[in-house]
Motif scaffolding. Sequence first.
Motif, mmCIF file in Angstrom:
data_model
loop_
_atom_site.group_PDB
_atom_site.id
_atom_site.type_symbol
_atom_site.label_atom_id
_atom_site.label_comp_id
_atom_site.label_asym_id
_atom_site.label_seq_id
_atom_site.Cartn_x
_atom_site.Cartn_y
_atom_site.Cartn_z
ATOM 1 N N ILE A 68 0.741 -1.149 -0.097
ATOM 2 C CA ILE A 68 -0.046 0.048 -0.014
ATOM 3 C C ILE A 68 0.904 1.243 0.149
ATOM 4 C CG2 ILE A 68 -1.846 1.242 1.306
ATOM 5 C CD1 ILE A 68 -2.883 -1.199 -0.099
ATOM 6 N N SER A 72 0.175 5.370 0.040
ATOM 7 C CA SER A 72 0.281 6.238 1.318
ATOM 8 C C SER A 72 1.393 7.291 1.282
ATOM 9 C CB SER A 72 0.455 5.150 2.427
ATOM 10 O OG SER A 72 1.635 4.437 2.354
ATOM 11 N N VAL A 117 -3.477 -1.784 5.790
ATOM 12 C CA VAL A 117 -3.577 -0.549 5.157
ATOM 13 C C VAL A 117 -3.345 0.468 6.294
ATOM 14 C CG1 VAL A 117 -5.377 0.997 4.160
ATOM 15 C CG2 VAL A 117 -5.208 -1.620 3.462
ATOM 16 N N GLN A 118 -3.815 0.367 7.383
ATOM 17 C CA GLN A 118 -3.709 1.254 8.509
ATOM 18 C C GLN A 118 -2.342 1.479 8.682
ATOM 19 O OE1 GLN A 118 -2.950 0.346 12.118
ATOM 20 N NE2 GLN A 118 -3.736 1.990 13.053
ATOM 21 N N SER A 120 0.134 1.076 6.799
ATOM 22 C CA SER A 120 0.996 1.924 6.099
ATOM 23 C C SER A 120 1.345 3.246 6.361
ATOM 24 C CB SER A 120 0.327 1.475 4.616
ATOM 25 O OG SER A 120 -0.553 2.171 4.524
#
Length: 413
Positions: A68, A72, A117-118, A120
């Motif tokens: 990701i 990001s 995802v968080q 990243s």
Amino acid sequence: MASTQEKLSPQGRIWSRNFTCAMLANFFLSVSHFSVNTLVATYTKHLGADPVLMGFLTGMFFGVALAIRPISGPLMTKVDKRKLMIFISVLGAVVNIGYAMFRNIPAFVFFRFLHGVQYSFVGALIMTVASDALPPDRMATGIGIFGIGSAIGQAVGPTIGDSLERLGTSLFGTEGGFTLVFLFAAVALAVAVIPSVLLRPDARTKEDLQNLGAWYKNIITIYALPTTLVNFFMSVASSLYVSYLLDHGRVNGIDNMNIFFMVTAITLMVSRPFSGYLTDRFGLKKVVIPGMCLIITSFLVVGYSKTLTPILFAAVLSALGTAATTPALQAMCMQSVPPLKRSVASNTLYIGIDLALFTGPLYGSIIYKHTNYSTMFKFGVLPVVLGLVCFIIVLPIYQRRRQELEQAGKELE
């Protein structure tokens, strides 16, 4: 003309509003992270995973975070960091609620993906917010102080996670124990929203944003790659402690192994500000190389120990070594680029960490599959030795880059 971010760093002052808020948010995010991650291997084993799948799932969200980061990383250069901080805290809370509600491997994989995802955003974003608020001549000192928040989180997180898991198991059964840990992590992340809201918004000009260039130029910077390589090997080694130390204690009948993390964190809290100061005062080589030697010794002590006392001594050695190396490497990364590119340098560093924290648990699980936990920790020496060799090679490259920035009038802040 000084950039807007240069103006955000008051000369000689560390404790600004943004630095303090970033440190508080980092603490709550660390508490959540370490309360859950030290139990992921145990939880996946409870769900029915074999040793290799256990290692894969333990490191999975680091791999997702790596995938990701091309998204990001550029977002951190373009979008207000305050809004991103709020977003990652809320997303993390949602993920941990998902862990608590759905108790099977497919659901765990899905929420582990969202967790990646968080993640990243987490480290690179918070370190950029903190470093933007620091004066250049106190960068290593400031980053050392900033790390106290994560050190406290590292101390209380595993202890709280292990204690809540035991309490929940005694009251509600095995699944109830894990559920209690996940709900606690969700609450910690919800609290992290508060300091995130209190951050000052970015004040970048249109000229600043135009100078950043196209999105693909804000994923990595080659100037941070040498430091990232060194930090990669150090992170591979440290991931073994986080992922497998509690299981090592259970298998070998060593009680109260979670005290290792408490001792580590207390030592980090005391030593990190001093090690950062020593780096600013005496230079990188005189601090980082001895620090790496202490970490090597800590792995050997853990690998050969059969009781808790020497393992706690290893915790002190590991923490002193980490305090000496981590702030210095992070400062090297931040000071290898101009201020507007700090989020890119930080993203580069965390790409290396993602690779390491995905590789490390898998590396450890493969060794464990063919040997045992004691041998696995002895093999923790190997990545640290590689990091030491790389640091000796990389240091002159970094020093030349710093000179180039000074001569070009683009010294940080």
